[in-house]
Design an enzyme around this catalytic site. Structure first.
Site, short mmCIF file in Angstrom:
data_model
loop_
_atom_site.label_atom_id
_atom_site.label_comp_id
_atom_site.label_asym_id
_atom_site.label_seq_id
_atom_site.Cartn_x
_atom_site.Cartn_y
_atom_site.Cartn_z
N ASP A 269 5.78 64.42 74.11
CA ASP A 269 6.86 64.63 75.07
C ASP A 269 6.32 65.60 76.13
O ASP A 269 5.32 66.29 75.92
CB ASP A 269 8.14 65.15 74.40
CG ASP A 269 9.37 64.88 75.29
OD1 ASP A 269 9.20 64.65 76.50
OD2 ASP A 269 10.50 64.89 74.76
C1 BGC Z 1 12.20 64.11 77.74
C2 BGC Z 1 11.65 62.73 77.51
C3 BGC Z 1 11.25 62.13 78.83
C4 BGC Z 1 10.22 63.04 79.48
C5 BGC Z 1 9.72 62.54 80.82
C6 BGC Z 1 11.27 64.97 78.55
O1 BGC Z 1 11.89 66.15 78.93
O2 BGC Z 1 12.48 64.71 76.51
O3 BGC Z 1 12.60 61.92 76.87
O4 BGC Z 1 10.75 60.84 78.64
O5 BGC Z 1 10.82 64.31 79.70
O6 BGC Z 1 10.70 62.62 81.78
#
Ligand code: BGC
Length: 741
Positions: A269
């Site tokens: 993530d």
């Molecule tokens: C989120 C993810 C997301 C990523 C990219 C993160 O803060 O938890 O679900 O895909 O950001 O935007």
């Protein structure tokens, strides 16, 4: 366009790699030849790469892309959120939106709505359509679907997930993933694992039993890998038993890559990586978003400063990280690139087509749940509404006009169209009046000291006064993806509706007996006014087609057939995650223990005999269904056998409708605690008035098994079992008994 991008890179590779050409006798190098087996191409590419080039595959080059190997003509990977539509373009190095005018999308309903359809065919259409949009936008990885289990109604991202049951979530994520990947775009299933709350999500350390892990929180991820064949998976922010999920040996090496034979990439993530050695050794393949907090803040660090950047290379050079680890990671990234960016068979994709809008509409209508529909002493139904029956129509509530696609965090969307409920209702009653009724961000309108009458009071009073003079009142409220109202990074702080909506709904109900309450949100909410309102519709963030879907449902052009994918507790304290105090939810700030163990959602309410406000699997229709007595094909079963449970269902009302028939199994005798019953099958059927169909479920021993932590294996113990047929988890229409030998 990407196709040209690939051709240019290929041409560049042919010029840049004469040695490679010589090795293959002047023919195309194996890695570029898509008629060759995937693994041969991976091996060939690896054999041509330097260690620096292999390392470079494993960390970002921009906010939403990670590199390939330009010298060999291997293109980069473009990532995009997910999971409800393809997110607008973000600047290369910053979180700002890039301001393009060609990046608006179809906003599909949130995954909580998909879950409420209980319809795997719609999940396949969802995946196919969003995959086409991702492909059209030249994305290689779509960051979704989200398959974390709904543990508490306060969870800020529940709207991005598919409810409280692992069987339902598994059954719906598999066709979604397959649909996306048919387009040569990888699904990236998230957030692996146990990201079940937003509070302290970056560091909360989750402790739970092996049984809860395997029976409740992992099955959907397992199905995504083993049945959906997902090409990538996203490591979560939180810790599990002391180690961050994005570099967790047990989760990534042992379970995901070992037990489940996952051959794709683990993508962190954004900002979930914290240590070079752990990330390298514990199974992370691509590091994204480091040195940001995931959504907003930035720092001056360059990409080479990522944990899997130069520090990783250094450790390899020093021999602290073996070369097999580097090769294994690079092989996974190459496999992903061959499947997506270098897949020359993939279709071109398409954007905001009529077909995509139809898919969004079908999911929105089939996912909306009718919770209550009776009024007056005779308890006649208020819905569906007949246009001619009402002259003076009043619509109340901020969600009738608010764009519910912005906000909420990374799933926010820039839709090409957003049809609001108000405009669609005005297409039916063109002079329908509108009153906001409440102030969605009260702090902006905070009363000055000593001012007795607030803006919120005035709005409520105006709405209630007009309601008294109307023939029909349609209230459209709920949550709204603002801070602490279904939003990434924060959990809700109260089980009640915000902005004084409880008082407003009560006052509207007193002012007008023809009140329809429609809630647009992604979570269960308290309903202290439930007995006072005649009609209640639970809807979700429905995307582009919100207005048309709701208008058709309220007026009967579409018949509601959604069923709740999670239970609504009567009180927050009844919810199992909250029952055991703060150590269970939200934790003590660093550590958290899932004390309810395997008894999540209806498993808890059933087993403990607690009545929820609305049970899992519940939902009404404008027609009625009668169930026959279930029949079973045999009363004994052994490992390797299967038996069938059948039931006939008849549409006993006067409108065509759809019913979801649910099969639950309960273990009557077991050496360990088991829930009273668990969902093991469901089937959604369409029935014309008077029509009858027989639904048959096949049960195999797998449906009887639990995870035995003593044996670290799935076990079915001999003894007596019950199979229940239900219209919801609490509305059982029959049961049959059998023994497992
Ligand atoms: C989120 C993810 C997301 C990523 C990219 C993160 O803060 O938890 O679900 O895909 O950001 O935007």
């Amino acid at each position: 366009m990407k196709k040209n991008r690939i051709l240019n890179l290929f041409a560049c590779a042919l010029l840049a790699a004469p040695a490679a050409l010589a090795q293959t006798g002047g023919t195309q190098p194996v890695y570029l030849d898509d008629t060759q087996p995937l693994e041969a191409r991976v091996e060939d590419a690896l054999s041509r790469m330097t260690v620096e080039e292999k390392v470079r595959l494993s960390y970002a080059q921009s906010k939403f892309s990670s590199p390939g190997c330009p010298r060999l003509g291997i293109p980069e990977l473009y990532h995009s959120d997910g999971p409800h539509g393809v997110r607008a373009e973000v600047d290369w190095n910053k979180w700002n939106y890039a301001g393009w005018n060609n990046d608006s999308c179809t906003a599909f309903p949130a995954l909580s709505c998909l879950a409420a359809t209980w319809n795997p065919r719609l999940a396949a259409r969802y995946g196919q359509a969003i995959g086409q949009e991702a492909r059209y936008r030249e994305k290689d990885i779509l960051l979704g679907p989200g398959v974390n289990i709904y543990r508490t109604p306060l969870g800020g991202r529940n709207f991005e997930y598919m409810g409280e049951d692992p069987y339902l979530t598994s059954a719906l994520c598999v066709p979604y993933i397959r649909g996306v990947q048919q387009n040569g775009v990888a699904a990236c299933v998230k957030h692996f694992a146990l990201n079940n709350q937003e509070q302290w999500r970056d560091y909360i350390d989750v402790y739970l039993s092996d049984r809860a892990l395997h029976e409740i929180y992992l099955p959907a991820f397992k199905a995504a890998v083993e049945q959906g064949g997902t090409w990538s998976i996203m490591g979560a922010y939180n810790k599990i038993r002391g180690t961050h999920a994005s570099h967790n040996d047990m989760l990534l090496n042992k379970i995901l890559k070992g037990d489940w034979h996952f051959d794709g990439c683990v993508v962190s993530d954004w900002g979930a990586t914290h240590d070079t050695y752990e990330a390298a050794m514990n199974g992370l393949d691509i590091e994204m978003g480091t040195y940001t907090n995931g959504l907003s803040s930035e720092s001056e660090f360059g990409y080479d400063d990522y944990y899997l950047g130069k520090a990783y290379l250094q450790m390899i050079r020093e021999g602290r990280i073996p070369e097999e680890v580097v090769d294994e990671k690079a092989a996974r990234v190459l496999r992903l690139i061959f499947r997506t960016a270098m897949n020359r068979q993939k279709p071109y994709g398409s954007m905001t087509t009529e077909e995509h809008y139809k898919t969004a509409y079908d999911i929105a209508t089939e996912g909306t749940v009718l919770l209550k529909n009776r009024k007056g002493k005779n308890r006649e139904a208020l819905l569906p509404l007949r246009k001619e029956a009402y002259r003076r129509v009043l619509v109340v509530g901020d969600n009738a006009t608010r764009n519910l696609l912005s906000g909420g965090g990374s799933s926010e969307l820039k839709p090409k169209d957003y049809f609001t409920p108000l405009e669609s209702l005005r297409a039916i009653w063109d002079d329908a009046a509108y009153e906001p009724g409440y102030v969605p961000n009260e702090s902006l309108y905070a009363p000055q000291a000593g001012t007795p009458h607030t803006a919120a009071d005035s709005l409520r009073e105006e709405a209630v006064a007009k309601a008294a003079g109307a023939d029909l009142v349609i209230f459209i409220g709920g949550l709204n993806k603002d801070y602490r109202q279904d939003c990434e990074g924060t959990d809700r702080v109260s089980y009640n509706l915000p902005y004084g909506q409880d008082d407003l709904i009560r006052a509207l109900a007193q002012a007008n007996k023809n009140l329809v309450v429609v809630l647009l949100d992604g979570n269960a909410v308290a309903m202290p006014w439930l007995d006072e309102v005649p009609a209640l519709v639970q809807s979700w963030y429905l995307g582009t087609m919100t207005g048309p879907a709701l208008a058709d449902l309220l007026t009967g052009k579409a018949n509601p057939s959604g069923k709740l994918p999670f239970s609504f507790p009567a009180r927050l304290e009844d919810c199992p995650a909250h029952h055991f105090g703060t150590i269970s939810y939200p934790g003590d700030g660093t550590r958290q223990e899932y004390k309810e163990d395997i008894l999540v959602g209806y498993r808890w309410y059933d087993t403990k005999g607690i009545e929820p406000l609305f049970p899992f699997g519940y939902g009404l229709s404008y027609t009625t269904f009668e169930y026959g007595d279930p029949e079973i094909s045999a009363t004994r079963m052994a490992e390797g056998d299967s038996l069938c449970v059948s039931v006939s269902v008849r549409n006993s009302g006067s409108l065509p409708g759809k019913e979801t028939v649910q099969l639950y199994v309960g273990d009557e005798e077991c050496s360990l605690l088991r829930p009273k019953k668990e969902l093991k099958g469901f089937r959604k059927i369409a029935l014309a008035p008077g029509e009858e169909k027989t639904v048959t479920f096949t049960l195999k021993a797998d449906a009887l098994k639990f995870f035995d932590d003593r044996k670290q294996d799935w076990v079915a113990e001999p003894g007596k079992f019950k199979a229940y047929i239900g219209a919801s988890s609490a509305d059982l229409r029959g049961e049959v008994t059998f023994t497992y030998e």
